[in-house]
Design an enzyme around this catalytic site. Structure first.
Site, PDB file in Angstrom:
ATOM      1  N   CYS A   1       0.858  -1.183   0.000  1.00 13.40           N
ATOM      2  CA  CYS A   1       0.000   0.000   0.000  1.00 13.40           C
ATOM      3  C   CYS A   1       0.896   1.236   0.000  1.00 13.40           C
ATOM      4  O   CYS A   1       1.785   1.364   0.846  1.00 13.40           O
ATOM      5  CB  CYS A   1      -0.912  -0.011   1.229  1.00 13.40           C
ATOM      6  SG  CYS A   1      -1.877   1.512   1.437  1.00 13.40           S
TER       7      CYS A   1
ATOM      8  N   CYS B   1       0.329   3.310   3.498  1.00 16.86           N
ATOM      9  CA  CYS B   1       0.803   2.843   4.819  1.00 16.86           C
ATOM     10  C   CYS B   1       1.871   1.760   4.758  1.00 16.86           C
ATOM     11  O   CYS B   1       2.419   1.395   5.787  1.00 16.86           O
ATOM     12  CB  CYS B   1      -0.377   2.333   5.647  1.00 16.86           C
ATOM     13  SG  CYS B   1      -1.012   0.718   5.136  1.00 16.86           S
TER      14      CYS B   1
ATOM     15  N   CYS C   1      -7.172  -3.915 -19.170  1.00 11.65           N
ATOM     16  CA  CYS C   1      -7.970  -2.839 -18.564  1.00 11.65           C
ATOM     17  C   CYS C   1      -7.181  -1.542 -18.370  1.00 11.65           C
ATOM     18  O   CYS C   1      -7.774  -0.494 -18.181  1.00 11.65           O
ATOM     19  CB  CYS C   1      -8.575  -3.301 -17.250  1.00 11.65           C
ATOM     20  SG  CYS C   1      -7.390  -3.536 -15.906  1.00 11.65           S
TER      21      CYS C   1
ATOM     22  N   HIS D   1      -8.336   3.553  -0.315  1.00 15.46           N
ATOM     23  CA  HIS D   1      -8.895   3.023  -1.557  1.00 15.46           C
ATOM     24  C   HIS D   1      -7.757   2.553  -2.460  1.00 15.46           C
ATOM     25  O   HIS D   1      -6.801   3.284  -2.703  1.00 15.46           O
ATOM     26  CB  HIS D   1      -9.711   4.110  -2.263  1.00 15.46           C
ATOM     27  CG  HIS D   1     -10.223   3.715  -3.601  1.00 15.46           C
ATOM     28  ND1 HIS D   1     -11.313   2.895  -3.768  1.00 15.46           N
ATOM     29  CD2 HIS D   1      -9.786   4.027  -4.839  1.00 15.46           C
ATOM     30  CE1 HIS D   1     -11.534   2.722  -5.064  1.00 15.46           C
ATOM     31  NE2 HIS D   1     -10.615   3.403  -5.730  1.00 15.46           N
TER      32      HIS D   1
ATOM     33  N   HIS E   1     -10.810  -1.779  -7.402  1.00 14.86           N
ATOM     34  CA  HIS E   1     -12.037  -2.568  -7.341  1.00 14.86           C
ATOM     35  C   HIS E   1     -11.754  -4.039  -7.624  1.00 14.86           C
ATOM     36  O   HIS E   1     -10.738  -4.377  -8.230  1.00 14.86           O
ATOM     37  CB  HIS E   1     -13.057  -2.023  -8.346  1.00 14.86           C
ATOM     38  CG  HIS E   1     -13.579  -0.681  -7.961  1.00 14.86           C
ATOM     39  ND1 HIS E   1     -12.978   0.485  -8.368  1.00 14.86           N
ATOM     40  CD2 HIS E   1     -14.625  -0.324  -7.178  1.00 14.86           C
ATOM     41  CE1 HIS E   1     -13.641   1.516  -7.867  1.00 14.86           C
ATOM     42  NE2 HIS E   1     -14.649   1.052  -7.139  1.00 14.86           N
TER      43      HIS E   1
ATOM     44  N   ASP F   1     -13.958 -11.307 -13.326  1.00 14.95           N
ATOM     45  CA  ASP F   1     -13.586 -11.663 -14.701  1.00 14.95           C
ATOM     46  C   ASP F   1     -12.084 -11.928 -14.845  1.00 14.95           C
ATOM     47  O   ASP F   1     -11.493 -11.714 -15.891  1.00 14.95           O
ATOM     48  CB  ASP F   1     -14.029 -10.568 -15.677  1.00 14.95           C
ATOM     49  CG  ASP F   1     -13.395  -9.204 -15.373  1.00 14.95           C
ATOM     50  OD1 ASP F   1     -12.603  -9.093 -14.403  1.00 14.95           O
ATOM     51  OD2 ASP F   1     -13.696  -8.248 -16.099  1.00 14.95           O
TER      52      ASP F   1
ATOM     53  N   ARG G   1     -10.373 -10.448 -10.511  1.00 19.26           N
ATOM     54  CA  ARG G   1      -9.456  -9.431 -11.021  1.00 19.26           C
ATOM     55  C   ARG G   1      -9.462  -8.266 -10.046  1.00 19.26           C
ATOM     56  O   ARG G   1     -10.427  -7.536  -9.933  1.00 19.26           O
ATOM     57  CB  ARG G   1      -9.860  -8.938 -12.409  1.00 19.26           C
ATOM     58  CG  ARG G   1      -8.987  -7.787 -12.913  1.00 19.26           C
ATOM     59  CD  ARG G   1      -9.269  -7.426 -14.368  1.00 19.26           C
ATOM     60  NE  ARG G   1     -10.652  -7.164 -14.645  1.00 19.26           N
ATOM     61  CZ  ARG G   1     -11.215  -5.933 -14.739  1.00 19.26           C
ATOM     62  NH1 ARG G   1     -10.463  -4.858 -14.564  1.00 19.26           N
ATOM     63  NH2 ARG G   1     -12.495  -5.797 -15.006  1.00 19.26           N
TER      64      ARG G   1
ATOM     65  N   CYS H   1      -8.407  -4.969  -9.678  1.00 14.94           N
ATOM     66  CA  CYS H   1      -8.020  -3.880 -10.579  1.00 14.94           C
ATOM     67  C   CYS H   1      -7.595  -2.704  -9.718  1.00 14.94           C
ATOM     68  O   CYS H   1      -8.422  -2.025  -9.108  1.00 14.94           O
ATOM     69  CB  CYS H   1      -9.218  -3.535 -11.459  1.00 14.94           C
ATOM     70  SG  CYS H   1      -8.874  -2.295 -12.697  1.00 14.94           S
TER      71      CYS H   1
END
Length: 183
Positions: A98, A101, A116, A153, A156, A160, A168, A170
């Site tokens: 992350c 953090c 994507c 955040h 997502h 798929d 996945r 993403c």
């Protein structure tokens, strides 16, 4: 008091000498695990590649220690544009953390190149590394993926992805720090 301090220092010395070592009773299957490289962000006192303790920091504090772009994605659930972030098509071996953090999220063997435009993974590092919640923004029904330590955040989760999970993850590249393997 001096004896307690000496005992404490001696135990810590032994502990640090054992870091990164693995043992097995069967020498044929024994293997050593290299120690992970870690990142240091002195401007962010909440950043740690080793601490797993959940943290709750107000956004006013995050705003002081994160760059404006990372703050927008991590704390306001913004999204970077597809194909603009780093590492979306990278196949370099290493570890993903992350960016807010420092919490361990993914290994490169859990990553795949998708079309994507964002870094995509089929599995998270462990069941605590990422948490999920419903995201019904922009008239869509999605599953938001957040850091399991700081609740930032990340991106997502979709159904798929490739085998073996069919998932996945993403992720926004700006939400990830990457440390390449040294070997």
């Amino acid at each position: 008091m001096k004896k307690q301090l000496i005992l404490f220092l001696a135990l810590n010395s032994l502990l640090f000498q054992a870091c990164g070592q693995t043992t097995s009773s069967n020498s044929k299957t024994s293997k050593t695990t290299p120690m992970k490289e870690v990142l240091h962000k002195p401007e962010n006192p909440y950043y740690s590649n080793t601490d797993t303790q959940k943290i709750t920091i107000p956004n006013s504090e995050w705003k002081k220690v994160l760059s404006p772009d990372l703050y927008a994605v991590a704390r306001e659930a913004d999204t970077e544009r597809a194909f603009t972030g780093t590492m979306w098509n990278s196949e370099t071996k290493g570890t993903y953390y992350c960016a807010a953090c420092g919490y361990l999220l993914f290994q490169s063997n859990q990553k795949f190149v998708s079309s994507c435009g964002w870094p995509s993974f089929f599995e998270q590092e462990n069941k605590e590394s990422i948490t999920f919640k419903a995201d019904n923004s922009y008239g869509m029904q999605r599953i938001e993926a957040n850091c399991g330590r700081c609740d930032s955040h990340l991106g997502h989760l979709f159904d798929d992805g490739p085998a073996p999970t069919g998932k996945r993850y993403c992720m926004n590249a700006i939400s990830l720090d990457f440390v390449p393997n040294t070997k």
